[in-house]
Design a protein around this motif. Structure first.
Motif, PDB file in Angstrom:
ATOM      1  N   VAL A  60      -0.674  -0.853  -9.705  1.00 24.88           N
ATOM      2  CA  VAL A  60      -0.365   0.478  -9.156  1.00 24.88           C
ATOM      3  C   VAL A  60       1.147   0.667  -9.081  1.00 24.88           C
ATOM      4  N   ALA A  61       1.874  -0.393  -8.749  1.00 28.47           N
ATOM      5  CA  ALA A  61       3.337  -0.306  -8.701  1.00 28.47           C
ATOM      6  C   ALA A  61       3.914  -0.032 -10.086  1.00 28.47           C
ATOM      7  N   MET A  62       3.352  -0.687 -11.109  1.00 31.49           N
ATOM      8  CA  MET A  62       3.846  -0.463 -12.461  1.00 31.49           C
ATOM      9  C   MET A  62       3.530   0.946 -12.938  1.00 31.49           C
ATOM     10  N   MET A  63       2.371   1.455 -12.598  1.00 31.65           N
ATOM     11  CA  MET A  63       2.031   2.829 -12.957  1.00 31.65           C
ATOM     12  C   MET A  63       2.923   3.825 -12.209  1.00 31.65           C
ATOM     13  N   GLN A  64       3.271   3.499 -10.980  1.00 31.61           N
ATOM     14  CA  GLN A  64       4.191   4.328 -10.205  1.00 31.61           C
ATOM     15  C   GLN A  64       5.525   4.434 -10.926  1.00 31.61           C
ATOM     16  N   VAL A  65       6.020   3.305 -11.392  1.00 32.36           N
ATOM     17  CA  VAL A  65       7.316   3.295 -12.070  1.00 32.36           C
ATOM     18  C   VAL A  65       7.224   4.003 -13.420  1.00 32.36           C
ATOM     19  N   SER A 116      11.144   2.943  -4.294  1.00 35.02           N
ATOM     20  CA  SER A 116      10.881   2.282  -3.023  1.00 35.02           C
ATOM     21  C   SER A 116       9.389   2.274  -2.703  1.00 35.02           C
ATOM     22  N   VAL A 117       8.692   3.332  -3.062  1.00 35.33           N
ATOM     23  CA  VAL A 117       7.239   3.348  -2.887  1.00 35.33           C
ATOM     24  C   VAL A 117       6.602   2.291  -3.781  1.00 35.33           C
ATOM     25  N   ALA A 118       7.139   2.092  -4.982  1.00 29.92           N
ATOM     26  CA  ALA A 118       6.629   1.039  -5.862  1.00 29.92           C
ATOM     27  C   ALA A 118       6.827  -0.339  -5.246  1.00 29.92           C
ATOM     28  N   VAL A 119       7.927  -0.533  -4.540  1.00 31.44           N
ATOM     29  CA  VAL A 119       8.151  -1.810  -3.850  1.00 31.44           C
ATOM     30  C   VAL A 119       7.102  -2.006  -2.762  1.00 31.44           C
ATOM     31  N   HIS A 120       6.736  -0.933  -2.072  1.00 33.62           N
ATOM     32  CA  HIS A 120       5.670  -1.039  -1.069  1.00 33.62           C
ATOM     33  C   HIS A 120       4.358  -1.469  -1.711  1.00 33.62           C
ATOM     34  N   TYR A 121       4.055  -0.951  -2.890  1.00 36.76           N
ATOM     35  CA  TYR A 121       2.837  -1.363  -3.594  1.00 36.76           C
ATOM     36  C   TYR A 121       2.885  -2.840  -3.964  1.00 36.76           C
ATOM     37  N   VAL A 122       4.041  -3.333  -4.385  1.00 33.25           N
ATOM     38  CA  VAL A 122       4.176  -4.753  -4.706  1.00 33.25           C
ATOM     39  C   VAL A 122       3.966  -5.594  -3.455  1.00 33.25           C
ATOM     40  N   MET A 123       4.470  -5.128  -2.329  1.00 37.95           N
ATOM     41  CA  MET A 123       4.281  -5.867  -1.081  1.00 37.95           C
ATOM     42  C   MET A 123       2.814  -5.900  -0.664  1.00 37.95           C
ATOM     43  N   LEU A 124       2.031  -4.939  -1.108  1.00 35.28           N
ATOM     44  CA  LEU A 124       0.599  -4.913  -0.820  1.00 35.28           C
ATOM     45  C   LEU A 124      -0.214  -5.646  -1.890  1.00 35.28           C
ATOM     46  N   ALA A 125       0.449  -6.326  -2.816  1.00 36.74           N
ATOM     47  CA  ALA A 125      -0.171  -7.075  -3.906  1.00 36.74           C
ATOM     48  C   ALA A 125      -0.942  -6.160  -4.849  1.00 36.74           C
ATOM     49  N   ALA A 126      -0.435  -4.956  -5.065  1.00 31.22           N
ATOM     50  CA  ALA A 126      -1.023  -4.015  -6.017  1.00 31.22           C
ATOM     51  C   ALA A 126      -0.011  -3.788  -7.137  1.00 31.22           C
ATOM     52  N   GLU A 127       0.176  -4.809  -7.952  1.00 31.31           N
ATOM     53  CA  GLU A 127       1.209  -4.763  -8.981  1.00 31.31           C
ATOM     54  C   GLU A 127       0.926  -3.726 -10.053  1.00 31.31           C
TER      55      GLU A 127
END
Length: 92
Positions: A54-59, A41-52
């Motif tokens: 960082v979201a991929m690294m989170q996952v 869910s935190v990764a989804v927040h990163y995607v919503m902030l257009a930080a793809e």
């Protein structure tokens, strides 16, 4: 209707409720699964902030690495109670 606000509120609720569940659930397996939900869910927040990135690294790092490590730690430290152990307690 502002769909971004609705999506943010939904995923904020998912993040907070699963984080509270990690702390309150007694079973370590369910706690690890709820931790995975919170991290995704935190990764989804990163995607919503257009930080793809960082979201991929989170996952990859947290959900992929840390959650697998926690799962192996739970598997190695949990002790299953067999019928032989329960018979010893009854006979003693």
């Amino acid at each position: 209707m502002n769909y971004e606000l609705i999506a943010f509120a939904l995923f904020a609720f998912v993040t907070l409720s699963s984080a509270v569940g990690v702390v309150l659930v007694q079973d370590p397996w369910h706690s690890a699964l709820l931790l995975g939900v919170a991290l995704l869910s935190v990764a989804v927040h990163y995607v919503m902030l257009a930080a793809e990135f960082v979201a991929m690294m989170q996952v990859l790092v947290y959900v992929g690495g840390v959650l697998v490590l926690i799962t192996f730690a739970v598997m190695l430290t949990q002790r299953e109670e067999s019928d032989a152990d329960s018979d010893e307690v009854v006979q003693a």
